[in-house]
Scaffold this motif. Sequence first.
Motif, PDB file in Angstrom:
ATOM      1  N   LEU A  66       0.860  -1.172   0.000  1.00 52.03           N
ATOM      2  CA  LEU A  66       0.000   0.000   0.000  1.00 52.03           C
ATOM      3  C   LEU A  66       0.900   1.228   0.000  1.00 52.03           C
ATOM      4  O   LEU A  66       1.718   1.394   0.902  1.00 52.03           O
ATOM      5  CB  LEU A  66      -0.910   0.014   1.233  1.00 52.03           C
ATOM      6  CG  LEU A  66      -1.689   1.304   1.512  1.00 52.03           C
ATOM      7  CD1 LEU A  66      -2.625   1.636   0.358  1.00 52.03           C
ATOM      8  CD2 LEU A  66      -2.460   1.176   2.821  1.00 52.03           C
ATOM      9  N   HIS A  67       0.777   2.056  -1.036  1.00 54.81           N
ATOM     10  CA  HIS A  67       1.527   3.307  -1.143  1.00 54.81           C
ATOM     11  C   HIS A  67       0.562   4.450  -0.901  1.00 54.81           C
ATOM     12  O   HIS A  67      -0.502   4.507  -1.525  1.00 54.81           O
ATOM     13  CB  HIS A  67       2.133   3.468  -2.544  1.00 54.81           C
ATOM     14  CG  HIS A  67       3.094   2.405  -2.918  1.00 54.81           C
ATOM     15  ND1 HIS A  67       4.441   2.510  -2.697  1.00 54.81           N
ATOM     16  CD2 HIS A  67       2.905   1.194  -3.502  1.00 54.81           C
ATOM     17  CE1 HIS A  67       5.045   1.422  -3.132  1.00 54.81           C
ATOM     18  NE2 HIS A  67       4.134   0.605  -3.632  1.00 54.81           N
ATOM     19  N   ALA A  68       0.928   5.359  -0.018  1.00 56.60           N
ATOM     20  CA  ALA A  68       0.124   6.553   0.248  1.00 56.60           C
ATOM     21  C   ALA A  68       1.068   7.740   0.286  1.00 56.60           C
ATOM     22  O   ALA A  68       1.803   7.930   1.258  1.00 56.60           O
ATOM     23  CB  ALA A  68      -0.625   6.414   1.564  1.00 56.60           C
ATOM     24  N   LEU A  75       1.210  -5.135   2.640  1.00 52.34           N
ATOM     25  CA  LEU A  75      -0.168  -5.467   2.971  1.00 52.34           C
ATOM     26  C   LEU A  75      -0.269  -6.644   3.937  1.00 52.34           C
ATOM     27  O   LEU A  75      -1.332  -6.899   4.495  1.00 52.34           O
ATOM     28  CB  LEU A  75      -0.961  -5.742   1.693  1.00 52.34           C
ATOM     29  CG  LEU A  75      -1.218  -4.493   0.851  1.00 52.34           C
ATOM     30  CD1 LEU A  75      -1.789  -4.867  -0.502  1.00 52.34           C
ATOM     31  CD2 LEU A  75      -2.124  -3.528   1.573  1.00 52.34           C
ATOM     32  N   ALA A  76       0.823  -7.338   4.160  1.00 47.89           N
ATOM     33  CA  ALA A  76       0.827  -8.418   5.159  1.00 47.89           C
ATOM     34  C   ALA A  76       0.626  -7.856   6.563  1.00 47.89           C
ATOM     35  O   ALA A  76       0.225  -8.570   7.468  1.00 47.89           O
ATOM     36  CB  ALA A  76       2.133  -9.190   5.083  1.00 47.89           C
ATOM     37  N   VAL A 115      -7.033   2.460   7.939  1.00 44.89           N
ATOM     38  CA  VAL A 115      -6.338   1.186   7.748  1.00 44.89           C
ATOM     39  C   VAL A 115      -5.613   0.846   9.039  1.00 44.89           C
ATOM     40  O   VAL A 115      -4.644   1.513   9.412  1.00 44.89           O
ATOM     41  CB  VAL A 115      -5.324   1.288   6.577  1.00 44.89           C
ATOM     42  CG1 VAL A 115      -4.614  -0.039   6.375  1.00 44.89           C
ATOM     43  CG2 VAL A 115      -6.007   1.754   5.303  1.00 44.89           C
ATOM     44  N   HIS A 116      -6.096  -0.162   9.752  1.00 43.49           N
ATOM     45  CA  HIS A 116      -5.455  -0.608  10.994  1.00 43.49           C
ATOM     46  C   HIS A 116      -4.212  -1.415  10.646  1.00 43.49           C
ATOM     47  O   HIS A 116      -4.214  -2.214   9.717  1.00 43.49           O
ATOM     48  CB  HIS A 116      -6.418  -1.471  11.817  1.00 43.49           C
ATOM     49  CG  HIS A 116      -7.619  -0.726  12.280  1.00 43.49           C
ATOM     50  ND1 HIS A 116      -7.660  -0.035  13.463  1.00 43.49           N
ATOM     51  CD2 HIS A 116      -8.831  -0.542  11.705  1.00 43.49           C
ATOM     52  CE1 HIS A 116      -8.832   0.530  13.614  1.00 43.49           C
ATOM     53  NE2 HIS A 116      -9.568   0.235  12.548  1.00 43.49           N
ATOM     54  N   LEU A 117      -3.145  -1.209  11.420  1.00 47.48           N
ATOM     55  CA  LEU A 117      -1.885  -1.912  11.177  1.00 47.48           C
ATOM     56  C   LEU A 117      -1.652  -2.979  12.245  1.00 47.48           C
ATOM     57  O   LEU A 117      -1.982  -2.777  13.408  1.00 47.48           O
ATOM     58  CB  LEU A 117      -0.723  -0.921  11.167  1.00 47.48           C
ATOM     59  CG  LEU A 117      -0.837   0.226  10.169  1.00 47.48           C
ATOM     60  CD1 LEU A 117       0.393   1.110  10.241  1.00 47.48           C
ATOM     61  CD2 LEU A 117      -1.055  -0.280   8.761  1.00 47.48           C
ATOM     62  N   THR A 118      -1.055  -4.089  11.823  1.00 44.01           N
ATOM     63  CA  THR A 118      -0.771  -5.189  12.747  1.00 44.01           C
ATOM     64  C   THR A 118       0.714  -5.378  13.001  1.00 44.01           C
ATOM     65  O   THR A 118       1.093  -6.282  13.736  1.00 44.01           O
ATOM     66  CB  THR A 118      -1.351  -6.506  12.188  1.00 44.01           C
ATOM     67  OG1 THR A 118      -0.746  -6.775  10.916  1.00 44.01           O
ATOM     68  CG2 THR A 118      -2.864  -6.418  12.026  1.00 44.01           C
ATOM     69  N   ASP A 119       1.546  -4.531  12.411  1.00 41.17           N
ATOM     70  CA  ASP A 119       2.995  -4.635  12.579  1.00 41.17           C
ATOM     71  C   ASP A 119       3.376  -4.164  13.984  1.00 41.17           C
ATOM     72  O   ASP A 119       3.194  -2.991  14.311  1.00 41.17           O
ATOM     73  CB  ASP A 119       3.699  -3.785  11.527  1.00 41.17           C
ATOM     74  CG  ASP A 119       5.214  -3.914  11.574  1.00 41.17           C
ATOM     75  OD1 ASP A 119       5.734  -4.678  12.411  1.00 41.17           O
ATOM     76  OD2 ASP A 119       5.874  -3.257  10.748  1.00 41.17           O
ATOM     77  N   PRO A 120       3.915  -5.048  14.829  1.00 39.13           N
ATOM     78  CA  PRO A 120       4.261  -4.639  16.195  1.00 39.13           C
ATOM     79  C   PRO A 120       5.419  -3.637  16.248  1.00 39.13           C
ATOM     80  O   PRO A 120       5.556  -2.911  17.227  1.00 39.13           O
ATOM     81  CB  PRO A 120       4.646  -5.951  16.880  1.00 39.13           C
ATOM     82  CG  PRO A 120       4.989  -6.886  15.768  1.00 39.13           C
ATOM     83  CD  PRO A 120       4.203  -6.458  14.579  1.00 39.13           C
ATOM     84  N   ASP A 121       6.225  -3.567  15.187  1.00 39.65           N
ATOM     85  CA  ASP A 121       7.351  -2.628  15.159  1.00 39.65           C
ATOM     86  C   ASP A 121       6.967  -1.245  14.634  1.00 39.65           C
ATOM     87  O   ASP A 121       7.774  -0.325  14.700  1.00 39.65           O
ATOM     88  CB  ASP A 121       8.491  -3.192  14.310  1.00 39.65           C
ATOM     89  CG  ASP A 121       9.071  -4.461  14.915  1.00 39.65           C
ATOM     90  OD1 ASP A 121       9.058  -4.580  16.156  1.00 39.65           O
ATOM     91  OD2 ASP A 121       9.510  -5.328  14.142  1.00 39.65           O
ATOM     92  N   SER A 147      -4.741 -11.576   0.100  1.00 41.49           N
ATOM     93  CA  SER A 147      -3.840 -12.306  -0.807  1.00 41.49           C
ATOM     94  C   SER A 147      -2.402 -12.271  -0.288  1.00 41.49           C
ATOM     95  O   SER A 147      -1.687 -13.279  -0.336  1.00 41.49           O
ATOM     96  CB  SER A 147      -3.869 -11.695  -2.196  1.00 41.49           C
ATOM     97  OG  SER A 147      -5.139 -11.821  -2.761  1.00 41.49           O
ATOM     98  N   ALA A 148      -1.979 -11.105   0.224  1.00 38.86           N
ATOM     99  CA  ALA A 148      -0.606 -10.974   0.732  1.00 38.86           C
ATOM    100  C   ALA A 148      -0.388 -11.859   1.964  1.00 38.86           C
ATOM    101  O   ALA A 148       0.648 -12.494   2.105  1.00 38.86           O
ATOM    102  CB  ALA A 148      -0.305  -9.529   1.063  1.00 38.86           C
ATOM    103  N   ARG A 149      -1.379 -11.893   2.854  1.00 40.04           N
ATOM    104  CA  ARG A 149      -1.234 -12.721   4.063  1.00 40.04           C
ATOM    105  C   ARG A 149      -1.233 -14.198   3.721  1.00 40.04           C
ATOM    106  O   ARG A 149      -0.450 -14.963   4.275  1.00 40.04           O
ATOM    107  CB  ARG A 149      -2.353 -12.403   5.055  1.00 40.04           C
ATOM    108  CG  ARG A 149      -2.121 -11.136   5.829  1.00 40.04           C
ATOM    109  CD  ARG A 149      -3.087 -10.985   6.978  1.00 40.04           C
ATOM    110  NE  ARG A 149      -4.459 -10.848   6.528  1.00 40.04           N
ATOM    111  CZ  ARG A 149      -5.062  -9.702   6.226  1.00 40.04           C
ATOM    112  NH1 ARG A 149      -4.389  -8.581   6.332  1.00 40.04           N
ATOM    113  NH2 ARG A 149      -6.312  -9.687   5.839  1.00 40.04           N
ATOM    114  N   SER A 150      -2.084 -14.606   2.789  1.00 39.40           N
ATOM    115  CA  SER A 150      -2.094 -16.021   2.405  1.00 39.40           C
ATOM    116  C   SER A 150      -0.816 -16.383   1.658  1.00 39.40           C
ATOM    117  O   SER A 150      -0.316 -17.488   1.793  1.00 39.40           O
ATOM    118  CB  SER A 150      -3.329 -16.335   1.571  1.00 39.40           C
ATOM    119  OG  SER A 150      -3.271 -15.692   0.314  1.00 39.40           O
ATOM    120  N   GLY A 151      -0.277 -15.438   0.909  1.00 40.20           N
ATOM    121  CA  GLY A 151       0.962 -15.688   0.176  1.00 40.20           C
ATOM    122  C   GLY A 151       2.150 -15.804   1.115  1.00 40.20           C
ATOM    123  O   GLY A 151       3.027 -16.643   0.929  1.00 40.20           O
ATOM    124  N   THR A 152       2.191 -14.969   2.169  1.00 39.41           N
ATOM    125  CA  THR A 152       3.315 -15.035   3.113  1.00 39.41           C
ATOM    126  C   THR A 152       3.177 -16.227   4.040  1.00 39.41           C
ATOM    127  O   THR A 152       4.153 -16.801   4.459  1.00 39.41           O
ATOM    128  CB  THR A 152       3.424 -13.740   3.940  1.00 39.41           C
ATOM    129  OG1 THR A 152       2.153 -13.442   4.493  1.00 39.41           O
ATOM    130  CG2 THR A 152       3.942 -12.613   3.111  1.00 39.41           C
TER     131      THR A 152
END
Length: 155
Positions: A66-68, A75-76, A115-121, A147-152
């Motif tokens: 995602l680019h903003a 997107l993972a 857009v909520h983020l799940t990255d702990p860092d 798609s990104a989460r299933s791919g990773t």
Amino acid sequence: MDYSERLHVPLRWWVQGTMLIATFWLALVVSIPEAAAWAITAVTLALMSALFLAYGARIRVSDGVLHAGKAHISLAYVGDVEPLDDAATKRLAGVEADARAFLLLRPYLKRSVKVHLTDPDDPAPYWLLHTRHPQELAAAITGAAASARSGTSAR
């Protein structure tokens, strides 16, 4: 490419800016030599155009990212995505804002996507992105993130 949107300034800004420069030209042409008035007006018009073009931003969802504007995130690391109406956007960009959030706001747009983020860092709990098409952007982010989460997770 899953989604792309350019957040360019509205036509009314261009019209108002041009009228302001025309008024400026009129004040100049009666007070200084005509060639100088035209030169100063041309420089002013070029400066206005450069500022308006630079103020625009692009939101893209492509290749699992995602680019903003100048920011980007995989997107993972994207969680829930909420399209927001005018009132919810105003609250979340104002009194309910989190100082740690990443904001891509433009005053001429009224709706947004959270857009909520799940990255702990990542110190930002969410991104708030103004958009002309919140439903479409939210759907594109949600689909591409799945798609990104299933791919990773398959790797």
